[in-house]
Design a protein around this motif. Structure first.
Motif, PDB file in Angstrom:
ATOM      1  N   THR A 409       0.845  -1.185   0.000  1.00  0.00           N
ATOM      2  CA  THR A 409       0.000   0.000   0.000  1.00  0.00           C
ATOM      3  C   THR A 409       0.883   1.240   0.000  1.00  0.00           C
ATOM      4  OG1 THR A 409      -1.785   1.169   1.158  1.00  0.00           O
ATOM      5  CG2 THR A 409      -0.171   0.026   2.523  1.00  0.00           C
ATOM      6  N   GLY A 410       0.397   2.317  -0.602  1.00  0.00           N
ATOM      7  CA  GLY A 410       1.218   3.505  -0.762  1.00  0.00           C
ATOM      8  C   GLY A 410       0.500   4.788  -0.375  1.00  0.00           C
ATOM      9  N   TYR A 411       1.292   5.755   0.060  1.00  0.00           N
ATOM     10  CA  TYR A 411       0.789   7.080   0.444  1.00  0.00           C
ATOM     11  C   TYR A 411       1.803   8.108  -0.028  1.00  0.00           C
ATOM     12  CZ  TYR A 411      -0.679  10.970   3.485  1.00  0.00           C
ATOM     13  OH  TYR A 411      -1.087  12.194   3.971  1.00  0.00           O
ATOM     14  N   PHE A 452       2.011   3.985  -8.539  1.00  0.00           N
ATOM     15  CA  PHE A 452       1.161   3.115  -7.731  1.00  0.00           C
ATOM     16  C   PHE A 452       0.277   2.232  -8.605  1.00  0.00           C
ATOM     17  CE2 PHE A 452       1.286   6.412  -4.064  1.00  0.00           C
ATOM     18  CZ  PHE A 452       2.482   5.855  -3.609  1.00  0.00           C
ATOM     19  N   VAL A 453      -0.313   2.817  -9.621  1.00  0.00           N
ATOM     20  CA  VAL A 453      -1.224   2.057 -10.484  1.00  0.00           C
ATOM     21  C   VAL A 453      -0.467   1.005 -11.282  1.00  0.00           C
ATOM     22  CG1 VAL A 453      -2.774   2.243 -12.466  1.00  0.00           C
ATOM     23  CG2 VAL A 453      -2.930   3.909 -10.611  1.00  0.00           C
ATOM     24  N   ILE A 459      -3.610   2.247  -3.164  1.00  0.00           N
ATOM     25  CA  ILE A 459      -3.378   3.667  -2.874  1.00  0.00           C
ATOM     26  C   ILE A 459      -4.213   4.082  -1.667  1.00  0.00           C
ATOM     27  CG2 ILE A 459      -3.474   6.013  -3.778  1.00  0.00           C
ATOM     28  CD1 ILE A 459      -3.264   4.881  -6.572  1.00  0.00           C
ATOM     29  N   TYR A 460      -3.529   4.576  -0.657  1.00  0.00           N
ATOM     30  CA  TYR A 460      -4.233   5.140   0.500  1.00  0.00           C
ATOM     31  C   TYR A 460      -4.671   6.571   0.210  1.00  0.00           C
ATOM     32  CZ  TYR A 460      -4.865   7.293   5.076  1.00  0.00           C
ATOM     33  OH  TYR A 460      -5.370   7.999   6.134  1.00  0.00           O
ATOM     34  N   PHE A 492      -0.658  -5.260   5.422  1.00  0.00           N
ATOM     35  CA  PHE A 492       0.078  -5.291   4.170  1.00  0.00           C
ATOM     36  C   PHE A 492       1.527  -5.703   4.449  1.00  0.00           C
ATOM     37  CE2 PHE A 492      -3.448  -2.549   3.057  1.00  0.00           C
ATOM     38  CZ  PHE A 492      -3.720  -2.896   1.740  1.00  0.00           C
ATOM     39  N   ASP A 493       2.148  -6.333   3.462  1.00  0.00           N
ATOM     40  CA  ASP A 493       3.553  -6.710   3.626  1.00  0.00           C
ATOM     41  C   ASP A 493       4.470  -5.493   3.577  1.00  0.00           C
ATOM     42  OD1 ASP A 493       3.495  -9.735   3.614  1.00  0.00           O
ATOM     43  OD2 ASP A 493       2.405  -9.324   1.770  1.00  0.00           O
ATOM     44  N   THR A 494       4.148  -4.529   2.712  1.00  0.00           N
ATOM     45  CA  THR A 494       5.009  -3.366   2.516  1.00  0.00           C
ATOM     46  C   THR A 494       4.165  -2.102   2.525  1.00  0.00           C
ATOM     47  OG1 THR A 494       6.535  -4.677   1.155  1.00  0.00           O
ATOM     48  CG2 THR A 494       6.715  -2.290   0.996  1.00  0.00           C
TER      49      THR A 494
END
Length: 694
Positions: A409-411, A452-453, A459-460, A492-494
């Motif tokens: 997941t990303g921010y 991210f996509v 996506i957070y 999430f793992d990462t």
């Protein structure tokens, strides 16, 4: 397996080199014609022997039909170029004739025709083994994803036709041929339990099945038929270089209705096996012992197979969802199905489900052992059908759990990068600077959204502020981001955190109202949310300096962290006069990770933007999340009926297949020192993107 390949390749290097040199002097493909001629001679000798012993007119009819079919296949091959059709009809007839020879009553005394036939059949089997080995050593075989080749399918169909002609136990033989087909599928797809299933098939069929049928049998003809079909799949266990996704593509790339239809067929076979096991038990000689044992193990079998049904149905739904997502994004990007499956959490599901399916396989063996009777051929055949089917499901779940990447997941946060001086005081900007910085910040957000996509990162949020980031708002956002979980429940793992904005000289993030976000504060928030779950945090910074943050990450011993940043040698290129701006590193790094045709070289001389990264000491020990006993119990209670909850203790016993993972602990110290003293230029995160340094 790797060490075995290494030892074998070095042991056989001289014979293989000699064979490679021979390829330039003669065409080894001619050996294939010799193989076909030996098989044809064996079949002709077998038919002659059958005619000598039985004087059956049916054999004459079959010989005439065989000659007509061979002539027809030759015409299709040479005049019309229909190679596949002619080959299929030829092997259909080979299978039929071998079946006819196999079920012919043999005389007690071995005469000359019988001896010659047996010798030719064994010679055909041995030469088939030699020719198949030569094909694979010399690279003549192109491996593709399939369950059974056309040659194998038509020979099995031909053998089934021979069972109609030669034996009265037609149904039992058809069941055994079906079991053999599923066993070959398991071997070709390299299922973990394929070899034990194949060994069990040979043992039970040779030791009990044909004894229960009480039919005349030619063991040489039957061995020739089984061996010639099984040689290629067994050799491909070593020689096939297809990856997990490539091997299973013949099953993955199917419509969801096909998957559901296959599952319904499997469930019907499971029910048939349970019914036959019960029928055998009722008629058992010691029924007063067999019936209570069947009820006990039958309840265990039913409970675990309820779990098996729910697990396989859920897996089919997940596979259909991944296929829909893959087909929707395939035209716009170069994503693979494995990337989509990893982003959907299939790896975690597979690691839990393989234990459940392994328990179902064990319950089938127990029920088969309790209900065993030597004289019931149908029951033996059904047991041999069910076991490789369950082994196939266990094999695909085991391989997906071992090869797929984890969840991520990303921010992204983009703040003003030049609204204050290094001492924190306000900076007066020109009238047109505001619009320029806003456009650059929006461009950075679009770049990170593309990143991210492309890598299927959940996506957070992607936040941007023109007036500066408030500490309270950022704290709330980051804590919620660090506490995120996958839809299946685990973390999430990462977690990848991107920041571009102003920093003070030590690397702390400069926020609104002269607030700062220190590395220690960020690490404290991460530690509270992570709670030793094994997840990792990757920070990507596009700022003028990373200050002390890089050293702080490298000194960290409790958490798995990584920092990706850069060093700008000169703010202005002296040759072109173009000023290097904040955001240039982000665009290059994203292009490097999202474009296969990129020409970015991080080690080139005179590079103005030099990438750097740092990892904590626990980075080399990181593994994607593996389900614990608590995870399995939670998954069981949320997804399966209450009647099966008492069986959770069975799964608390570590799987034999997972015991090898404990051996990797002795290498953790070596990997840690290697990462510290000899860090690689590129670090693969396992999600498709990489950390780099110049």
């Amino acid at each position: 397996m790797i060490s075995l390949k290494y030892l074998t390749s070095h042991t056989l290097v001289l014979p293989f080199r000699t064979m490679a040199c021979a390829r330039s002097n003669c065409n080894l493909r001619a050996l294939g014609y010799i193989d076909a001629l030996i098989l044809l001679a064996a079949v002709c000798a077998g038919l002659y022997t059958c005619w000598v012993h039985t004087r059956d007119a049916t054999i004459i009819v079959l010989v005439i039909c065989g000659l007509l079919i061979f002539a027809f296949c030759g015409m299709l091959y040479y005049y019309f170029g229909l190679v596949d059709i002619s080959t299929s009809f030829t092997h259909l007839w080979y299978g039929c004739l071998l079946g006819l020879i196999a079920f012919t009553n043999r005389p007690s005394d071995h005469d000359i025709p019988s001896t010659v036939t047996d010798a030719l059949l064994l010679s055909s089997l041995i030469f088939k083994l030699f020719w198949s080995s030569v094909q694979r050593v010399c690279g003549y075989v192109t491996h593709t994803s399939c369950l059974l080749t056309s040659i194998e399918s038509f020979e099995l169909i031909g053998f089934a036709i021979a069972c109609v002609i030669s034996t009265s136990s037609m149904v039992s033989m058809w069941l055994l041929i079906t079991a053999f087909s599923f066993t070959l599928m398991a071997v070709r797809l390299k299922a973990l339990l394929a070899i034990p299933c194949f060994a069990l098939f040979i043992t039970l069929s040779a030791g009990f099945f044909f004894t229960a049928l009480e039919v005349p049998l030619n063991p040489y003809a039957l061995s020739c038929f089984v061996g010639r079909i099984a040689i290629d799949p067994i050799l491909d266990i070593y020689f096939c270089g297809l990856s997990t996704m490539e091997r299973w593509d013949c099953m993955f790339n199917r419509h969801r209705y096909i998957h559901k239809l296959i599952l319904l067929l499997v469930y019907s076979l499971e029910i048939s096996f349970a019914f036959l096991a019960g029928h055998v038990t009722v008629n058992h000689e010691e029924w007063y012992f067999a019936i209570p044992a069947y009820l006990l193990f039958g309840f265990l079998w039913i409970s675990l197979h309820i779990v098996f049904v729910i697990t396989t149905w859920t897996f089919a739904n997940k596979l259909s969802e991944c296929n829909r997502t893959f087909h929707s994004v395939r035209e716009d990007s170069n994503k693979s199905l494995s990337t989509v499956m990893a982003s959907k959490g299939v790896r975690y599901f597979a690691m839990i489900s393989r234990c459940l399916v392994a328990s179902a396989v064990a319950s089938t063996l127990l029920l088969g052992g309790v209900s065993w009777q030597n004289h019931n051929a149908d029951f033996i055949a059904c047991l041999l059908i069910v076991l490789p089917i369950e082994a196939l499901f266990h094999g695909v779940l085991h391989e997906l759990g071992s090869t797929l990447g984890g969840t991520c997941t990303g921010y992204a946060v983009v703040g003003p990068s030049a609204f204050c001086r290094s001492d924190g005081s306000a900076l007066l900007l020109p009238s047109n600077a505001m619009e320029e910085y806003s456009n650059r910040s929006i461009g950075l957000l679009n770049t990170m959204q593309r990143f991210f996509v492309y890598h299927m990162i959940d996506i957070y949020s992607c936040d941007f502020s023109t007036s500066g980031l408030a500490l309270n708002s950022l704290e709330s956002k980051l804590k919620n981001f660090f506490a995120r979980r996958t839809p299946d429940g685990p973390r999430f793992d990462t977690y990848i955190m991107y920041y571009s904005g102003h920093v003070n000289p030590v690397g702390d993030w400069a926020l609104a109202d002269n607030d700062v976000l220190k590395f220690e504060t960020l690490l404290e928030w991460w530690g509270d949310a992570n709670d030793e779950s094994g997840a990792r945090l990757i920070i990507v910074q596009d700022c003028k300096t990373c200050g002390q943050w890089l050293k702080n990450v490298q000194r960290e011993n409790e958490h798995c962290l990584a920092l990706q940043s850069f060093i700008m040698s000169k703010s202005t290129d002296p040759e072109t006069g173009v000023a290097m701006m904040i955001g240039d590193f982000t665009r290059e790094w994203v292009d490097f990770n999202c474009s296969k045709d990129t020409d970015i070289t991080w080690k080139e001389q005179g590079r103005k933007i030099k990438a750097i990264y740092g990892v904590s000491s626990k980075w080399s020990e990181f593994n994607f999340h593996k389900p614990t006993e608590a995870d399995i119990e939670e998954h069981w209670q949320h997804n399966f009926p209450r009647i099966t909850h008492s069986l959770i203790k069975i799964l608390n016993i570590p799987s034999v297949m997972d015991l090898f993972s404990y051996c990797y602990g002795c290498f953790s110290c070596f990997r840690r020192w290697k990462m510290k003293w000899l860090p690689p230029n590129v670090v693969n995160t396992g999600h498709g993107f990489k950390l780099v340094r110049s």
